[in-house]
Structure formats: structure tokens, C-alpha cells
Design a protein around this motif. Structure first.
Motif, PDB file in Angstrom:
ATOM      1  N   ARG A 118       0.775  -0.985  -0.023  1.00 46.75           N
ATOM      2  CA  ARG A 118       0.100  -0.060   0.108  1.00 46.75           C
ATOM      3  C   ARG A 118       0.941   1.171  -0.186  1.00 46.75           C
ATOM      4  N   GLU A 119       1.835   1.411   0.749  1.00 43.69           N
ATOM      5  CA  GLU A 119       2.711   2.394   0.924  1.00 43.69           C
ATOM      6  C   GLU A 119       3.508   3.056  -0.396  1.00 43.69           C
ATOM      7  N   ILE A 122       0.940   4.015  -2.996  1.00 42.67           N
ATOM      8  CA  ILE A 122       0.380   5.373  -2.823  1.00 42.67           C
ATOM      9  C   ILE A 122       1.398   6.230  -3.391  1.00 42.67           C
ATOM     10  N   LYS A 123       2.763   6.252  -3.114  1.00 40.08           N
ATOM     11  CA  LYS A 123       4.064   6.954  -3.468  1.00 40.08           C
ATOM     12  C   LYS A 123       4.175   7.071  -4.900  1.00 40.08           C
ATOM     13  N   SER A 126       1.014   8.600  -6.688  1.00 37.92           N
ATOM     14  CA  SER A 126       1.193  10.280  -6.567  1.00 37.92           C
ATOM     15  C   SER A 126       2.054  10.700  -7.501  1.00 37.92           C
ATOM     16  N   TRP A 159      -6.857  -2.246  -5.570  1.00 38.10           N
ATOM     17  CA  TRP A 159      -7.326  -1.099  -4.767  1.00 38.10           C
ATOM     18  C   TRP A 159      -8.455  -0.376  -5.559  1.00 38.10           C
ATOM     19  N   ILE A 188       0.205  12.531  -1.421  1.00 40.11           N
ATOM     20  CA  ILE A 188       0.355  11.274  -0.620  1.00 40.11           C
ATOM     21  C   ILE A 188      -0.512  11.428   0.535  1.00 40.11           C
ATOM     22  N   GLN A 189      -0.920  12.429   1.273  1.00 38.65           N
ATOM     23  CA  GLN A 189      -1.717  12.274   2.250  1.00 38.65           C
ATOM     24  C   GLN A 189      -3.143  12.034   1.906  1.00 38.65           C
ATOM     25  N   ASP A 192      -3.302   8.539   0.769  1.00 38.71           N
ATOM     26  CA  ASP A 192      -3.544   7.550   2.111  1.00 38.71           C
ATOM     27  C   ASP A 192      -4.697   7.671   2.626  1.00 38.71           C
ATOM     28  N   THR A 193      -5.514   8.607   2.557  1.00 42.60           N
ATOM     29  CA  THR A 193      -6.986   8.786   3.041  1.00 42.60           C
ATOM     30  C   THR A 193      -7.873   7.928   2.338  1.00 42.60           C
ATOM     31  N   LYS A 196      -8.127   2.176  -0.553  1.00 39.90           N
ATOM     32  CA  LYS A 196      -8.417   0.897   0.275  1.00 39.90           C
ATOM     33  C   LYS A 196      -8.189  -0.376  -0.529  1.00 39.90           C
TER      34      LYS A 196
END
Length: 245
Positions: A118-119, A122-123, A126, A159, A188-189, A192-193, A196
Motif C-alpha cells: 500500500r505505501e 500510494i507513492k 502520486s 485497490w 500522498i496524504q 493515504d486517506t 482501500k
């Protein structure tokens, strides 16, 4: 009417600032109302088709056409003018073909964002999201087409997005900050929200929420005429961003 540089935007109805459209709207309010009705239906229909992502700008064009074909005669077609929004200039028309190939190549290098934790997802999402947002290939309504484009990519990677957990204003600010400052922190924030796994239900819906107090005001994209002398600095700017991808 011509702007201060004598530029006439061919996408606008002569005599006002309303985009040429297929619904006979003569004011911005009429156009937004028609857009809302037609595109809400088109979005639901398109999402219901469960398309497979191919990560190409051609697919993005098809999505834009499917969403806006009843509203704009240029739906799904590359813009022919340079544009800016909120004081930020998007990739000049002269670079759209090169920029498109670059966006596609980075996404392919990232294996369409598949097989990532997941990390990492997301990066890299972005980075790729910012690349495509800089392109902004259509005269208007890039955001809604891009969201569905990334939904397809995310779904095939395992996802999905709970877009309704963020506001439109935060989405805009995250995109502007990434583009203007070369800073992906807010993107990224945001992701991250909302990111899923597919087996976790969405709770807030497929679209970013508007602020209930009327605080959010959409920023209009405007057609501009760039001075050729600006091209080297813009090319250097986008080349610098690309080198970091």
C-alpha cells in the motif's frame, strides 16, 4: 473577445466566457447544470462497464469522450490552445504528444502500479497522478476523466478509492502544490486517506465532496497564448519534474 494579448479562445462562445457546447447553454450556470445532469449519468454508466485499464492516453481520451460527448463537440480530443488554471500553466500544446508518451512510459515502468504494497502504491500513484495532471490534455474537465482513468488502474492493481473522504478543495490544493512546488506531500496524504483494498467497502462514494458551507468555488480553466520565449523555461521545468519520476 480578445484578451490583453489579442488572443481569441476558439473554445468560447463569441461575446462571453462560456465554452462552446451542445446543450445551447449561454451562461456558466446553465452549462454547469446541464453538465451535472448529463455527466452524472455518463459517469455511472461508464463505471458500470468495468473496463480493463490499459494505461494509455488513448484510453483517457475515450473516457473523456464517453463522459462529455453530449456536452462538448471536442469531447475526447486534445486541446489546441495552451491553458492555465489558478495561475498555473499546464503543459503547452507543443509538448502534448511528447508528454503523453512520457506519462505512458513511467506507468509502464511501474507495471501499472501492480504488485505493490500500500505505501509503495500510494507513492508511485502520486508520482503518476501528478505526471498526468501536468499534461491536462483537454480544454476543460480533465479532473473527472482522470479520476475514472486512475480508478481503472487502481482496480486492476487491487485497490479502490473512497473519494468522498476528501473535499474538492483539498484535491485541488494537493494537485496545485504538486505541480507548482514539485511537492507530493499533499497528494500522498490524500491518497493515504482514500486508498482501500478491494475487499474493504467504500463508505463515502466515488466523488470528492463539495464543502457544505459553500466555501468551495471551482476555478475556471482559461485558454491563453504563450509567448514562444516562455517555452524554454517551461520545457526545463517539466523536464526537471520528469527526471525525478
Amino acid at each position: 473577445m480578445p484578451d490583453e494579448n489579442g488572443f481569441i479562445d476558439p473554445y468560447l462562445i463569441r461575446g462571453n466566457n462560456v465554452l462552446v457546447n451542445l446543450v445551447n447553454a449561454q451562461t456558466q450556470e446553465e452549462l454547469l447544470y446541464a453538465e451535472c445532469l448529463l455527466v452524472t449519468y455518463s459517469s455511472a454508466q461508464l463505471r458500470g462497464e468495468h473496463l480493463e485499464a490499459d494505461g494509455t492516453i488513448s484510453q483517457l481520451c475515450s473516457i473523456h469522450h464517453a463522459l462529455f460527448q453530449e456536452v462538448y463537440p471536442w469531447a475526447g480530443k486534445f486541446r489546441t490552445v495552451d491553458i492555465s488554471k489558478g495561475g498555473q500553466t499546464f503543459l503547452p500544446v507543443a509538448f502534448l504528444e511528447t508528454g503523453s508518451r512520457y506519462v505512458e512510459s513511467i506507468l509502464r515502468q511501474d507495471n501499472m502500479l501492480k504488485d505493490m504494497d500500500r505505501e509503495t502504491f500510494i507513492k508511485r500513484l502520486s508520482v503518476n497522478y501528478d505526471n498526468l495532471n501536468n499534461l491536462h490534455p483537454f480544454r476543460e474537465d480533465n479532473g473527472r476523466a482522470q479520476r475514472i482513468f486512475w480508478e481503472l488502474i487502481a482496480h486492476d492493481a487491487g485497490w479502490h478509492f473512497d473519494w468522498g473522504l476528501v473535499t474538492k478543495s483539498f484535491n485541488d490544493q494537493a494537485s496545485i502544490t504538486a505541480m507548482r512546488d514539485d511537492n507530493l506531500t499533499l497528494l500522498i496524504q490524500m491518497f493515504d486517506t482514500i486508498v482501500k483494498p478491494l475487499d474493504e467497502p467504500l463508505v463515502a462514494g466515488p466523488n470528492p465532496k463539495a464543502l457544505s458551507n459553500g466555501e468551495y468555488v471551482p476555478t475556471q480553466t482559461i485558454g491563453i497564448m504563450l509567448d514562444p520565449a516562455e517555452y524554454p523555461s517551461l520545457f526545463e521545468r517539466y523536464a526537471g519534474k520528469n527526471a525525478k519520476s
